[in-house]
Design a protein around this motif. Structure first.
Motif, PDB file in Angstrom:
ATOM      1  N   GLN A 361       0.871  -1.177   0.000  1.00 56.38           N
ATOM      2  CA  GLN A 361       0.000   0.000   0.000  1.00 56.38           C
ATOM      3  C   GLN A 361       0.906   1.224   0.000  1.00 56.38           C
ATOM      4  O   GLN A 361       1.515   1.569   1.020  1.00 56.38           O
ATOM      5  N   TYR A 430      -5.949  -2.779   7.217  1.00 49.87           N
ATOM      6  CA  TYR A 430      -6.626  -2.637   5.929  1.00 49.87           C
ATOM      7  C   TYR A 430      -7.652  -3.750   5.804  1.00 49.87           C
ATOM      8  O   TYR A 430      -7.386  -4.895   6.194  1.00 49.87           O
ATOM      9  N   SER A 432     -11.020  -5.048   2.966  1.00 52.20           N
ATOM     10  CA  SER A 432     -11.883  -4.792   1.808  1.00 52.20           C
ATOM     11  C   SER A 432     -13.320  -4.648   2.268  1.00 52.20           C
ATOM     12  O   SER A 432     -13.706  -5.101   3.341  1.00 52.20           O
ATOM     13  N   MET A 433     -14.124  -4.005   1.429  1.00 52.63           N
ATOM     14  CA  MET A 433     -15.539  -3.822   1.690  1.00 52.63           C
ATOM     15  C   MET A 433     -16.327  -4.175   0.435  1.00 52.63           C
ATOM     16  O   MET A 433     -15.861  -3.935  -0.686  1.00 52.63           O
ATOM     17  N   GLN A 436     -16.729  -1.563  -2.415  1.00 52.88           N
ATOM     18  CA  GLN A 436     -15.562  -1.049  -3.123  1.00 52.88           C
ATOM     19  C   GLN A 436     -14.974  -2.137  -4.028  1.00 52.88           C
ATOM     20  O   GLN A 436     -15.022  -3.320  -3.707  1.00 52.88           O
ATOM     21  N   PHE A 438     -12.658  -4.791  -5.547  1.00 56.54           N
ATOM     22  CA  PHE A 438     -11.549  -5.602  -5.042  1.00 56.54           C
ATOM     23  C   PHE A 438     -11.565  -6.911  -5.821  1.00 56.54           C
ATOM     24  O   PHE A 438     -12.593  -7.587  -5.880  1.00 56.54           O
ATOM     25  N   LYS A 459      -9.529  -1.549  -3.638  1.00 56.49           N
ATOM     26  CA  LYS A 459      -9.665  -0.568  -2.572  1.00 56.49           C
ATOM     27  C   LYS A 459      -9.856  -1.274  -1.224  1.00 56.49           C
ATOM     28  O   LYS A 459     -10.607  -2.253  -1.124  1.00 56.49           O
ATOM     29  N   ALA A 460      -9.184  -0.761  -0.191  1.00 53.48           N
ATOM     30  CA  ALA A 460      -9.345  -1.281   1.160  1.00 53.48           C
ATOM     31  C   ALA A 460      -9.446  -0.112   2.135  1.00 53.48           C
ATOM     32  O   ALA A 460      -8.821   0.943   1.944  1.00 53.48           O
ATOM     33  N   MET A 461     -10.252  -0.298   3.196  1.00 56.19           N
ATOM     34  CA  MET A 461     -10.398   0.722   4.219  1.00 56.19           C
ATOM     35  C   MET A 461      -9.230   0.636   5.198  1.00 56.19           C
ATOM     36  O   MET A 461      -8.884  -0.439   5.680  1.00 56.19           O
ATOM     37  N   ASN A 462      -8.614   1.794   5.510  1.00 57.38           N
ATOM     38  CA  ASN A 462      -7.544   1.792   6.492  1.00 57.38           C
ATOM     39  C   ASN A 462      -8.094   2.130   7.874  1.00 57.38           C
ATOM     40  O   ASN A 462      -9.308   2.295   8.056  1.00 57.38           O
ATOM     41  N   PHE A 467     -10.461   4.964   2.137  1.00 52.15           N
ATOM     42  CA  PHE A 467     -10.180   3.894   1.200  1.00 52.15           C
ATOM     43  C   PHE A 467      -8.899   4.189   0.432  1.00 52.15           C
ATOM     44  O   PHE A 467      -8.708   5.293  -0.096  1.00 52.15           O
ATOM     45  N   ASP A 469      -5.578   2.288  -2.149  1.00 46.52           N
ATOM     46  CA  ASP A 469      -5.272   1.213  -3.089  1.00 46.52           C
ATOM     47  C   ASP A 469      -4.279   0.236  -2.469  1.00 46.52           C
ATOM     48  O   ASP A 469      -3.240   0.637  -1.939  1.00 46.52           O
TER      49      ASP A 469
END
Length: 478
Positions: A361, A430, A432-433, A436, A438, A459-462, A467, A469
């Motif tokens: 990331q 991180y 994923s959702m 978003q 993925f 995309k992943a949430m931190n 969000f 990459d």
């Protein structure tokens, strides 16, 4: 915030499991790369020498412009065959081999020739290369060539039937006819022969200089009977000629199965190469053609065709395929009037040493040893890739993919089939959702060796609920 993120992750995972049990998803599947070899002459030229369409300086190529090459496929899968760019033109073909064996592939041309003359293209596949020469006519010279056959109306001067012809043995890329033209006007040609004894020859192309020119015609069909025959050119050009051709009858021979030698190494899950052969000593009482096919056992087979002379001969059968399991594999086959059994010992595939996961990331890099667990329940499959790094703090990684049937292909969060989580102890870093993008691409899914590997990105949430990459790789044993 931490509790909220963990709750969202596990809710996401629960949705994936429920969804995979309740509906069937459609994925766009890819394939592992194929394994095979380009067929070529000892000169390095590709076989067969088939060039389709007319090439003229300054005229863009069309869908009719292509070249045919032959691939001996040992492991089916995806292929990309291409050439370099020469004088403004290149050739390319992409697709899938679904079966093993010798197969013809058409490479389509792109571009506009910018130079008249001979353009030599290097065809590349699977780390190998061979060459095809394409004649390019000068601008405005794409009309029909004017020529006669040297030697007409009798035997074609310099006419030669190349390759071995056997009764009941289908012609292949080595079976060609070469004839000489006396060209008075450059241009294109289309030449065919009459069909005799079940076989015919044909070729199209261009001649770019006047005077004697040798052209090659590709054979097709299966000889119906043994004997000597004349192949007559059937063309609109004046003064046709004939080329003599001999079809061999079947050889009569016995084989010494006890002294058969198995060459090369054989390993579970590893495709055979040109080094994997069986050498067989035979004694022929009648000269002629032979064809031996060893039926597939444990995913591998052998074959050979050729010509025998009276007395002692050595036959080399070439292997194809990929051993499915370790241990001895006994291959029964018939060689002439002898029934043979040859045993090939297949070694157990050594465990891979690069079982790792990575996550990138931005400038942040994570990674560690990877394990995998495949679970099948309720008509659905769940694959979980996990692992921790060896340093401090102890980051742990988890990647889950679910489907009715897992295999090589692409899986996306849009269908609820993918979740990813990286933890720092108990803190999500991180994840994923489902809202978003993925994607996970499984490039290897080997149920024999248990190896699964691939890549992912999206995309992943931190930890700040933003969000970002992320991308990474994984390889593990299920």
């Amino acid at each position: 915030m931490i509790k909220k993120l963990r709750f969202l992750f596990w809710l996401n995972a629960l949705v994936v499991m429920l969804a995979s049990c309740g509906k069937e998803y459609s994925f766009e599947f890819g394939a592992s790369p194929s394994v095979g070899s380009l067929q070529e002459e000892t000169s390095g030229d590709c076989l067969p020498k088939t060039i389709n369409g007319t090439y003229e300086q300054g005229v863009a190529v069309t869908g009719s412009n292509s070249i045919d090459v032959t691939i001996d496929v040992t492991t089916p899968g995806a292929y990309l065959i291409y050439t370099d760019t020469v004088h403004g033109v290149f050739f390319r073909a992409q697709g899938f081999f679904t079966t093993r064996g010798v197969q013809s592939v058409k490479l389509t041309a792109s571009g506009t020739p910018n130079t008249a003359g001979i353009s030599n293209f290097e065809v590349r596949y699977n780390g190998q290369s061979c060459f095809v020469s394409v004649p390019v006519l000068p601008s405005g010279a794409s009309g029909p060539a004017v020529y006669t056959f040297t030697g007409a109306p009798g035997n074609c001067s310099g006419g030669v039937a190349n390759g071995i012809y056997g009764e009941g043995v289908a012609l292949n890329s080595t079976n060609t006819l070469t004839v000489t033209l006396d060209v008075t006007t450059i241009g294109t040609y289309t030449i065919t022969t009459t069909t005799n004894n079940g076989i015919t020859f044909s070729g199209t192309g261009a001649v770019i200089t006047t005077g004697p020119q040798t052209v090659t015609l590709q054979g097709s069909g299966t000889p119906a009977a043994a004997g000597s025959f004349n192949i007559a050119i059937a063309t609109a050009a004046p003064g046709s000629c004939t080329v003599p051709l001999t079809v061999l009858g079947p050889a009569q021979y016995t084989a010494d199965c006890a002294t058969a030698t198995v060459n090369g190494t054989y390993t579970q899950g590893v495709a055979l190469t040109a080094a994997n052969t069986i050498t067989l000593s035979v004694t022929a009482t009648t000269a002629g053609a032979y064809s031996i096919t060893v039926p597939a056992v444990n995913g591998i087979s052998f074959s050979a065709t050729g010509q025998l002379t009276v007395g002692s001969n050595t036959i080399t059968l070439r292997g194809a395929g990929t051993p499915a399991a370790s241990g001895p594999a006994t291959l029964p086959f018939t060689a002439g009037s002898t029934n043979c059994n040859v045993t090939v010992n297949v070694a157990t595939a050594p465990p891979p040493t690069d079982l790792k996961w990575t996550l990138i990331q931005g400038s942040n890099n994570f990674g560690g040893d990877a394990t995998a667990l495949l679970v099948t329940a309720g008509g659905s499959q769940l694959l979980e890739i996990g692992g921790a790094n060896a340093g401090a703090p102890p980051y742990t990684f988890q990647l889950r993919i679910s489907s009715t049937t897992l295999g090589v292909g692409s899986y996306t969060s849009a269908s609820g089939a993918v979740t990813m989580l990286l933890m720092n102890g108990v803190t999500p870093v991180y994840m994923s959702m489902p809202t978003q993008p993925f994607t996970v691409n499984i490039t290897t899914f080997n149920t024999t060796t248990g190896v699964v590997q691939g890549t992912y990105n999206g995309k992943a949430m931190n930890s700040s609920a933003a969000f970002v990459d992320v991308s990474g790789t994984f390889k593990a044993i299920m």
